[in-house]
Scaffold this motif. Structure first.
Motif, PDB file in Angstrom:
ATOM      1  N   GLU A   1      36.531  37.949  33.701  1.00 21.41           N
ATOM      2  CA  GLU A   1      37.928  38.380  34.724  1.00 21.41           C
ATOM      3  C   GLU A   1      38.449  39.537  34.102  1.00 21.41           C
ATOM      4  O   GLU A   1      39.729  39.570  34.155  1.00 21.41           O
ATOM      5  N   PRO A   2      37.885  40.560  33.759  1.00 21.19           N
ATOM      6  CA  PRO A   2      38.673  41.701  33.265  1.00 21.19           C
ATOM      7  C   PRO A   2      39.605  42.374  34.152  1.00 21.19           C
ATOM      8  O   PRO A   2      40.480  43.053  33.643  1.00 21.19           O
ATOM      9  N   THR A   3      39.494  42.374  35.466  1.00 17.54           N
ATOM     10  CA  THR A   3      40.290  42.976  36.535  1.00 17.54           C
ATOM     11  C   THR A   3      41.126  42.335  37.044  1.00 17.54           C
ATOM     12  O   THR A   3      42.023  42.563  37.721  1.00 17.54           O
ATOM     13  N   SER A   4      41.195  40.917  36.698  1.00 17.90           N
ATOM     14  CA  SER A   4      42.090  39.966  37.696  1.00 17.90           C
ATOM     15  C   SER A   4      43.602  40.099  37.504  1.00 17.90           C
ATOM     16  O   SER A   4      44.290  39.373  38.393  1.00 17.90           O
ATOM     17  N   SER A   5      44.030  40.450  36.471  1.00 19.24           N
ATOM     18  CA  SER A   5      45.469  40.834  36.221  1.00 19.24           C
ATOM     19  C   SER A   5      45.778  42.209  36.620  1.00 19.24           C
ATOM     20  O   SER A   5      46.978  42.585  36.168  1.00 19.24           O
TER      21      SER A   5
ATOM     22  N   ILE B   1      38.915  50.328  35.524  1.00 21.69           N
ATOM     23  CA  ILE B   1      38.364  49.600  34.502  1.00 21.69           C
ATOM     24  C   ILE B   1      36.891  49.284  34.409  1.00 21.69           C
ATOM     25  O   ILE B   1      36.207  49.395  33.661  1.00 21.69           O
ATOM     26  N   MET B   2      36.618  48.925  35.575  1.00 23.18           N
ATOM     27  CA  MET B   2      35.110  48.986  36.009  1.00 23.18           C
ATOM     28  C   MET B   2      34.253  49.954  35.680  1.00 23.18           C
ATOM     29  O   MET B   2      33.266  49.881  35.093  1.00 23.18           O
ATOM     30  N   GLU B   3      34.922  51.247  36.049  1.00 19.99           N
ATOM     31  CA  GLU B   3      34.004  52.511  35.836  1.00 19.99           C
ATOM     32  C   GLU B   3      33.877  52.759  34.437  1.00 19.99           C
ATOM     33  O   GLU B   3      32.872  53.032  33.676  1.00 19.99           O
ATOM     34  N   LEU B   4      35.157  52.379  33.553  1.00 19.83           N
ATOM     35  CA  LEU B   4      35.013  52.401  32.066  1.00 19.83           C
ATOM     36  C   LEU B   4      33.971  51.653  31.499  1.00 19.83           C
ATOM     37  O   LEU B   4      33.107  52.281  30.615  1.00 19.83           O
TER      38      LEU B   4
ATOM     39  N   ASN C   1      32.129  38.410  34.682  1.00 23.32           N
ATOM     40  CA  ASN C   1      32.656  37.323  35.646  1.00 23.32           C
ATOM     41  C   ASN C   1      34.016  38.168  36.481  1.00 23.32           C
ATOM     42  O   ASN C   1      34.730  38.764  36.121  1.00 23.32           O
ATOM     43  N   ILE C   2      33.702  38.106  37.774  1.00 22.58           N
ATOM     44  CA  ILE C   2      34.401  38.625  38.493  1.00 22.58           C
ATOM     45  C   ILE C   2      34.959  37.973  39.780  1.00 22.58           C
ATOM     46  O   ILE C   2      33.884  37.221  40.340  1.00 22.58           O
ATOM     47  N   HIS C   3      36.131  37.873  40.499  1.00 23.55           N
ATOM     48  CA  HIS C   3      36.524  37.535  41.316  1.00 23.55           C
ATOM     49  C   HIS C   3      36.491  38.343  42.756  1.00 23.55           C
ATOM     50  O   HIS C   3      36.215  37.897  43.870  1.00 23.55           O
ATOM     51  N   GLN C   4      36.555  39.905  42.607  1.00 25.82           N
ATOM     52  CA  GLN C   4      36.614  40.657  43.716  1.00 25.82           C
ATOM     53  C   GLN C   4      35.137  40.961  43.834  1.00 25.82           C
ATOM     54  O   GLN C   4      34.355  41.753  43.116  1.00 25.82           O
ATOM     55  N   VAL C   5      34.341  40.379  44.878  1.00 28.16           N
ATOM     56  CA  VAL C   5      33.299  40.618  45.293  1.00 28.16           C
ATOM     57  C   VAL C   5      32.719  41.958  45.583  1.00 28.16           C
ATOM     58  O   VAL C   5      31.766  42.571  45.131  1.00 28.16           O
ATOM     59  N   GLU C   6      33.741  42.535  46.378  1.00 24.73           N
ATOM     60  CA  GLU C   6      33.291  43.913  46.469  1.00 24.73           C
ATOM     61  C   GLU C   6      33.391  44.810  45.386  1.00 24.73           C
ATOM     62  O   GLU C   6      32.364  45.843  45.379  1.00 24.73           O
ATOM     63  N   LEU C   7      34.086  44.608  44.312  1.00 29.06           N
ATOM     64  CA  LEU C   7      34.381  45.431  43.169  1.00 29.06           C
ATOM     65  C   LEU C   7      33.052  45.073  42.364  1.00 29.06           C
ATOM     66  O   LEU C   7      32.012  46.060  41.846  1.00 29.06           O
ATOM     67  N   GLY C   8      32.587  44.051  42.413  1.00 29.17           N
ATOM     68  CA  GLY C   8      31.185  43.404  41.663  1.00 29.17           C
ATOM     69  C   GLY C   8      30.100  44.194  42.337  1.00 29.17           C
ATOM     70  O   GLY C   8      28.873  44.756  41.840  1.00 29.17           O
TER      71      GLY C   8
ATOM     72  N   ARG D   1      29.936  46.956  43.929  1.00 26.52           N
ATOM     73  CA  ARG D   1      30.055  48.432  43.951  1.00 26.52           C
ATOM     74  C   ARG D   1      29.562  48.710  42.497  1.00 26.52           C
ATOM     75  O   ARG D   1      28.997  49.753  42.418  1.00 26.52           O
ATOM     76  N   TYR D   2      29.738  48.080  41.273  1.00 27.47           N
ATOM     77  CA  TYR D   2      29.685  48.354  40.102  1.00 27.47           C
ATOM     78  C   TYR D   2      28.359  47.709  39.403  1.00 27.47           C
ATOM     79  O   TYR D   2      27.762  48.188  38.491  1.00 27.47           O
ATOM     80  N   ALA D   3      27.920  46.477  40.007  1.00 23.28           N
ATOM     81  CA  ALA D   3      26.972  45.758  39.370  1.00 23.28           C
ATOM     82  C   ALA D   3      25.569  46.203  39.957  1.00 23.28           C
ATOM     83  O   ALA D   3      25.461  46.659  40.958  1.00 23.28           O
ATOM     84  N   GLU D   4      24.423  46.028  39.060  1.00 19.17           N
ATOM     85  CA  GLU D   4      23.115  46.226  39.481  1.00 19.17           C
ATOM     86  C   GLU D   4      22.511  44.918  39.932  1.00 19.17           C
ATOM     87  O   GLU D   4      21.576  44.792  40.505  1.00 19.17           O
ATOM     88  N   ARG D   5      23.153  43.930  39.251  1.00 22.65           N
ATOM     89  CA  ARG D   5      22.532  42.583  39.685  1.00 22.65           C
ATOM     90  C   ARG D   5      23.679  41.733  39.904  1.00 22.65           C
ATOM     91  O   ARG D   5      24.763  41.623  39.049  1.00 22.65           O
ATOM     92  N   ILE D   6      23.812  40.749  40.946  1.00 27.92           N
ATOM     93  CA  ILE D   6      24.753  39.821  41.030  1.00 27.92           C
ATOM     94  C   ILE D   6      24.020  38.213  41.032  1.00 27.92           C
ATOM     95  O   ILE D   6      22.878  38.017  41.384  1.00 27.92           O
ATOM     96  N   VAL D   7      24.872  37.578  40.216  1.00 28.07           N
ATOM     97  CA  VAL D   7      24.644  36.020  39.832  1.00 28.07           C
ATOM     98  C   VAL D   7      25.673  35.284  40.826  1.00 28.07           C
ATOM     99  O   VAL D   7      26.776  35.343  40.424  1.00 28.07           O
ATOM    100  N   GLY D   8      25.136  34.728  41.581  1.00 26.85           N
ATOM    101  CA  GLY D   8      26.220  33.518  42.519  1.00 26.85           C
ATOM    102  C   GLY D   8      26.181  32.351  41.976  1.00 26.85           C
ATOM    103  O   GLY D   8      25.097  31.597  41.877  1.00 26.85           O
TER     104      GLY D   8
END
Lengths: 272, 252
Positions: free
Chosen positions: B173-177, B186-189, B204-211, B213-220
């Motif tokens: 959850e690197p962006t949750s705070s 931070i995601m770009e970095l 691990n991410i809560h913001q689905v949109e952010l995930g 946008r930056y991920a190549e793969r999503i694990v739900g």
């Protein structure tokens, strides 16, 4: 609709503050306390004759203490006072050197080994429960009378206090920071040095100052058992019935304690 | 061969009540893999099992030829130093300087005595300066970590993780705070640093949109199981309902 608590149909509800068992327990505690007081009074054997003329004795002693023998200050009291301060400083440093490692061992987060925690806690309780005077008698017997015995006595008695307060500070350290170091492959020692220690530095200084303050007062008394410092000068003056000098020494201790209290408060305010 | 291979991973905090039920995942050489799922579904436990901040109950975690699940002591520390981790609350040592925090990433490589005297290699110090430059904190090396804002602290956290010369980057959850703009930065970095260092990232991410946008793969994940594993494009309403449950929150 308003409720009439005393209406004929409503049965009166009773409210009692204590259950019968609680009342019985409270009565029992009352009698135990009274018995303890009575027993204690009987044991300490108050001699009425001495009690009656106590006011006269106080006035008499006051008269004998006056005028204060100021001339005694530079030749005897001042060197003894300096010795007392040195004893306190040495004792605090030694106490910190011994107490901080034990404090780390006693902290359950920094040392997650139950038997080590238990040993460390035992050391903390044991050193603290033996009073400084007893430690002093012990060290005077070992190293002979003098400031070394005094410094060691206070240092050993300090371990318990320093270690206990310090381990509590360590246990309040932020776990996340430690976790991050752990995740980077840090050893337990590295976690302590780079994770816990920086977090507890303010606690460390607060304990060091507070303990130094206490140790100055402790070392003032220690001379009574021959362990150096101003207490030794006090003891000598009492033995020689030189009440003018006793007054001077008591006055000096009083001033020093107030001075140190002020200094410590100022430092704490500014640094911590 | 994949960088990280998780096989039949199970974690029970309470016996008989698994949080992770038989997770198998392969993380390949590059790019961001985002793990999404409702709170309490074991995302964090999964990430923490990999570097053993949490001990798995059973299963294998293969990384660089070793089964992390079975390591302890020195071999575990050596494996850990190859896995960088970024935390939600940054987890810096706040009373140390930015530089000291970044250099903490080298703890797995140096002795306690070296670290205590701050006698890190010149190469390490040069790398730390370069990383601080890279994350935009070149002027902050001697500032204390508690003087920094959340976004700045997270940049230090990322620099610390990259300082380890890791073969894998984990982020819990690197962006949750953080606020939305800082979150994007931070995601770009993380994406760019991972690409530059050629290492895969698990986030691990809560913001689905952010995930997306930056991920190549999503694990739900849902209920301790992987219920979706695929490209971000495949995350439609049905899949999100399967992951998070319910209906109403997807409206509009």
């Amino acid at each position: 609709m308003s409720v009439d608590p005393l209406s004929a149909t409503a049965e009166l509800q009773r409210w009692v503050r204590f259950t019968p068992a609680q009342r019985l327990a409270r009565t029992a505690v009352f009698f135990v306390v009274v018995a303890a007081i009575a027993w204690a009074l009987k044991t300490i054997e108050i001699i009425p004759e001495f009690l009656y003329d106590a006011p006269e004795q106080v006035v008499d002693m006051g008269k004998r203490m006056w005028p204060i023998d100021w001339g005694h200050f530079w030749p005897v009291v001042w060197p003894a006072l300096i010795e007392t301060l040195h004893i306190a400083a040495m004792a605090t440093i030694l106490g910190l050197l011994m107490g901080i490692p034990v404090g780390f061992l006693a902290a359950r987060n920094a040392t997650p080994v139950v038997w080590l925690n238990a040993i460390a806690r035992f050391v903390l309780v044991a050193t603290r429960s033996i009073s400084t005077l007893i430690w002093a008698l012990f060290f005077v017997a070992m190293f002979g009378p003098g400031p070394l015995a005094g410094a060691l006595a206070i240092a050993f008695h300090s371990i318990g206090f320093i270690g206990k307060m310090f381990s509590e500070g360590v246990e309040e350290a932020n776990r996340g920071s430690i976790e991050a170091l752990q995740a980077a492959g840090a050893t337990r020692m590295q976690q302590i040095l780079m994770g816990y220690w920086p977090q507890v530095i303010p606690t460390f200084w607060s304990i060091a100052l507070f303990r130094w303050d206490i140790n100055v007062r402790e070392s003032a008394v220690l001379g009574l058992v021959g362990a150096g410092g101003i207490g030794m000068a006090l003891n000598a003056a009492i033995d020689l019935i030189q009440w003018e000098r006793v007054a001077l020494i008591l006055f000096t201790i009083f001033i020093v304690v107030i001075l140190i209290e002020t200094i410590v408060t100022q430092i704490r305010k500014r640094v911590i | 061969m994949s960088t990280l291979s998780i096989k039949h991973l199970v974690k029970e905090y309470v016996p008989g009540k698994p949080v992770l039920k038989d997770i198998s995942l392969d993380i390949e050489g590059r790019g961001i893999t985002a793990i999404i799922g409702p709170s309490g579904t074991g995302k964090s436990t999964l990430i923490r099992c990999i570097n053993r901040l949490v001990d798995p109950t059973s299963g294998e975690i293969l990384f660089e030829g070793k089964d992390l699940a079975k390591l302890s002591g020195q071999p575990l520390r050596e494996a850990r130093r190859r896995i960088g981790m970024v935390f939600q609350e940054y987890n810096l040592v706040e009373r140390l300087t930015v530089m000291e925090n970044v250099l903490s990433g080298r703890l797995g490589y140096v002795s306690a005595w070296t670290a205590w005297r701050r006698k890190f290699d010149d190469a390490d110090i040069q790398k730390a300066f370069a990383l601080l430059q890279r994350v935009g904190l070149a002027d902050f090396a001697n500032r204390r970590a508690d003087e920094l804002s959340g976004g700045q602290r997270q940049r230090v956290g990322i620099a610390r993780a990259v300082m380890q010369s890791p073969g894998l980057l984990l982020a819990d959850e690197p962006t949750s705070s953080l606020d939305p703009k800082t979150s994007v930065e931070i995601m770009e970095l993380m994406r760019d640093l991972a690409a530059e260092n050629k290492i895969p990232v698990m986030i691990n991410i809560h913001q689905v949109e952010l995930g997306k946008r930056y991920a190549e793969r999503i694990v739900g994940m849902s209920g301790g199981l992987v219920v979706y594993d695929g490209a971000p494009d495949g995350l439609d309403g049905d899949v999100l309902r399967k992951i998070y449950g319910g209906e109403d929150w997807l409206a509009t």
